[in-house]
Design a protein around this motif. Structure first.
Motif, PDB file in Angstrom:
ATOM      1  N   THR A  33       0.429  -3.906  87.028  1.00 41.59           N
ATOM      2  CA  THR A  33      -0.415  -2.885  87.661  1.00 41.59           C
ATOM      3  C   THR A  33      -1.872  -3.334  87.728  1.00 41.59           C
ATOM      4  O   THR A  33      -2.567  -3.064  88.710  1.00 41.59           O
ATOM      5  CB  THR A  33      -0.315  -1.561  86.896  1.00 41.59           C
ATOM      6  N   THR A  34      -2.347  -4.015  86.678  1.00 40.06           N
ATOM      7  CA  THR A  34      -3.735  -4.511  86.687  1.00 40.06           C
ATOM      8  C   THR A  34      -3.878  -5.563  87.792  1.00 40.06           C
ATOM      9  O   THR A  34      -4.864  -5.578  88.532  1.00 40.06           O
ATOM     10  CB  THR A  34      -4.095  -5.127  85.324  1.00 40.06           C
ATOM     11  N   ARG A  35      -2.862  -6.421  87.905  1.00 38.36           N
ATOM     12  CA  ARG A  35      -2.934  -7.473  88.939  1.00 38.36           C
ATOM     13  C   ARG A  35      -2.889  -6.851  90.338  1.00 38.36           C
ATOM     14  O   ARG A  35      -3.621  -7.274  91.238  1.00 38.36           O
ATOM     15  CB  ARG A  35      -1.789  -8.476  88.751  1.00 38.36           C
ATOM     16  N   VAL A  72     -14.743   5.110  83.784  1.00 39.53           N
ATOM     17  CA  VAL A  72     -14.623   6.220  82.830  1.00 39.53           C
ATOM     18  C   VAL A  72     -13.265   6.132  82.142  1.00 39.53           C
ATOM     19  O   VAL A  72     -12.307   5.610  82.700  1.00 39.53           O
ATOM     20  CB  VAL A  72     -14.768   7.616  83.502  1.00 39.53           C
ATOM     21  N   ASP A  73     -13.233   6.641  80.915  1.00 36.94           N
ATOM     22  CA  ASP A  73     -11.959   6.661  80.181  1.00 36.94           C
ATOM     23  C   ASP A  73     -11.993   7.826  79.193  1.00 36.94           C
ATOM     24  O   ASP A  73     -13.026   8.070  78.558  1.00 36.94           O
ATOM     25  CB  ASP A  73     -11.756   5.339  79.424  1.00 36.94           C
ATOM     26  N   ILE A  74     -10.851   8.524  79.068  1.00 37.10           N
ATOM     27  CA  ILE A  74     -10.801   9.625  78.102  1.00 37.10           C
ATOM     28  C   ILE A  74     -10.734   9.105  76.676  1.00 37.10           C
ATOM     29  O   ILE A  74     -11.001   9.844  75.741  1.00 37.10           O
ATOM     30  CB  ILE A  74      -9.614  10.598  78.336  1.00 37.10           C
ATOM     31  N   GLY A  91     -14.705  10.218  79.532  1.00 38.06           N
ATOM     32  CA  GLY A  91     -14.229  11.347  80.330  1.00 38.06           C
ATOM     33  C   GLY A  91     -13.222  10.953  81.378  1.00 38.06           C
ATOM     34  O   GLY A  91     -12.744   9.823  81.416  1.00 38.06           O
ATOM     35  N   SER A  92     -12.922  11.938  82.230  1.00 35.48           N
ATOM     36  CA  SER A  92     -11.940  11.728  83.292  1.00 35.48           C
ATOM     37  C   SER A  92     -12.597  11.984  84.644  1.00 35.48           C
ATOM     38  O   SER A  92     -13.813  11.847  84.778  1.00 35.48           O
ATOM     39  CB  SER A  92     -10.735  12.641  83.043  1.00 35.48           C
ATOM     40  N   LEU A  93     -11.800  12.411  85.616  1.00 35.07           N
ATOM     41  CA  LEU A  93     -12.339  12.564  86.964  1.00 35.07           C
ATOM     42  C   LEU A  93     -13.421  13.655  87.033  1.00 35.07           C
ATOM     43  O   LEU A  93     -14.434  13.482  87.708  1.00 35.07           O
ATOM     44  CB  LEU A  93     -11.169  12.886  87.922  1.00 35.07           C
TER      45      LEU A  93
HETATM   46  N1  SAM Z   1      -7.973  -0.007  84.217  1.00 33.41           N
HETATM   47  C1  SAM Z   1      -7.282  -0.861  83.262  1.00 33.41           C
HETATM   48  C2  SAM Z   1      -6.267  -1.753  83.984  1.00 33.41           C
HETATM   49  O1  SAM Z   1      -6.027  -1.499  85.159  1.00 33.41           O
HETATM   50  O2  SAM Z   1      -5.723  -2.683  83.380  1.00 33.41           O
HETATM   51  C3  SAM Z   1      -6.601  -0.036  82.175  1.00 33.41           C
HETATM   52  C4  SAM Z   1      -5.488   0.870  82.681  1.00 33.41           C
HETATM   53  S1  SAM Z   1      -4.558   1.658  81.366  1.00 33.41           S
HETATM   54  C5  SAM Z   1      -2.946   1.598  82.048  1.00 33.41           C
HETATM   55  C6  SAM Z   1      -4.937   3.370  81.528  1.00 33.41           C
HETATM   56  C7  SAM Z   1      -6.240   3.806  80.903  1.00 33.41           C
HETATM   57  O3  SAM Z   1      -6.488   5.136  81.358  1.00 33.41           O
HETATM   58  C8  SAM Z   1      -6.233   3.877  79.386  1.00 33.41           C
HETATM   59  O4  SAM Z   1      -7.372   3.214  78.881  1.00 33.41           O
HETATM   60  C9  SAM Z   1      -6.273   5.374  79.076  1.00 33.41           C
HETATM   61  O5  SAM Z   1      -7.036   5.692  77.907  1.00 33.41           O
HETATM   62  C10 SAM Z   1      -6.955   5.937  80.310  1.00 33.41           C
HETATM   63  N2  SAM Z   1      -6.603   7.328  80.659  1.00 33.41           N
HETATM   64  C11 SAM Z   1      -5.431   7.980  80.475  1.00 33.41           C
HETATM   65  N3  SAM Z   1      -5.493   9.222  80.985  1.00 33.41           N
HETATM   66  C12 SAM Z   1      -6.746   9.368  81.516  1.00 33.41           C
HETATM   67  C13 SAM Z   1      -7.431  10.422  82.192  1.00 33.41           C
HETATM   68  N4  SAM Z   1      -6.856  11.594  82.429  1.00 33.41           N
HETATM   69  N5  SAM Z   1      -8.701  10.205  82.597  1.00 33.41           N
HETATM   70  C14 SAM Z   1      -9.321   9.036  82.347  1.00 33.41           C
HETATM   71  N6  SAM Z   1      -8.728   8.009  81.720  1.00 33.41           N
HETATM   72  C15 SAM Z   1      -7.455   8.159  81.312  1.00 33.41           C
END
Ligand code: SAM
Length: 256
Positions: free
Chosen positions: A108-110, A150-152, A176-178
């Protein structure tokens, strides 16, 4: 260091991987007929694996030695100890593989890195929702975007900040989130590597985050759950522009 040994191949166990990282896995390795997930301490996990303690130094040095640079679109994701002399051969992203998700070793990251390279135009405002290690926001900045991550999970933000410093990338990170990101918008591009059910829940908020002609790059979506996201996004009036797949995972690109 402890290893949690799961029977099966990495491809079969793929859906568990984000969960293992969320619960504190430091790294994963495919062994013969098994996947080994490394943890600092054993914990109660519901996946039917077996715990085994390993001598710390052996594990760390072997893991560091075996971790390879990863290519995704024009990017090459490197650990800080990887030598890199490939000037002109790709855009390096130096990411410390720590507790935060986002080392480039997950499909997914890629997918998201490649999609950013296809869609981002220099100067655009980018929101990386669920930034983890900061990798996508850092990549966006390297492509000339103005990125906010941002990240929760507040514990990942110091790692994201450190990774941004390592890459000389000017990125802002906030907890935080969106909802928390909205006052900093609107955004020309929103990239979110989350999971299908969460995209469905956030779908009514996505239009509020986007500038006119804004685009969304949504991943973290298992192919079998893509319809769930597509239905929610269609209800909000988004058009599906692109669908990319790697293994069991998809990335959906939407426009307004
Ligand atoms: N962006 C990076 C990547 O693509 O490799 C990390 C993705 S990782 C799968 C998902 C990230 O989203 C985690 O760090 C998690 O803490 C965060 N996360 C989960 N629910 C969230 C939300 N509702 N709002 C913001 N961040 C959230």
């Amino acid at each position: 260091m402890w290893v949690y040994r799961l029977k099966g191949r990495a491809a079969e166990l793929d859906p568990l991987i984000p969960d293992l990282f969320d619960r504190g896995a430091r790294g994963l390795e495919e062994q013969e007929g098994e996947v080994w997930a490394y943890f600092p301490a054993p914990l109660d996990l519901p996946f039917g694996g077996v715990w085994e303690e390993l001598p710390d130094e052996d594990w760390l040095s072997a893991w560091r030695r075996d971790l390879k640079p990863v290519w995704a679109g024009p990017f090459v994701v490197l650990a800080p100890w990887h030598p890199w002399e490939g000037e002109g051969e790709g855009i390096p992203l130096v990411i410390e593989p720590g507790m935060a998700f986002g080392t480039g070793h997950h499909e997914t990251t890629r997918l998201a890195l490649s999609a950013l390279a296809r869609h981002l135009r220099p100067g655009e405002r980018v929101l990386d929702l669920g930034t983890g290690s900061g990798i996508l926001a850092i990549a966006a900045a390297k492509l000339g975007g103005k990125a906010l991550g941002v990240d929760i999970d507040e514990t990942v933000l110091p790692q994201a900040e450190e990774n941004a410093r390592r890459n000389g990338a000017g990125v802002r990170f906030l907890p935080g989130s969106l909802e928390e990101a909205l006052p900093h918008g609107p955004f020309d591009l929103l990239v979110a590597n989350l999971f299908a059910e969460l995209h469905r829940e956030l779908a009514p908020l996505y239009p509020k985050a986007l500038a006119p002609e804004g685009r969304l790059l949504l991943t973290g979506i298992l192919a079998e759950k893509a319809s769930l996201v597509k239905e929610a996004m269609a209800r909000e009036g988004f058009s599906l522009l692109e669908e990319e797949r790697e293994g069991e995972w998809v990335l959906l690109t939407y426009g307004i």
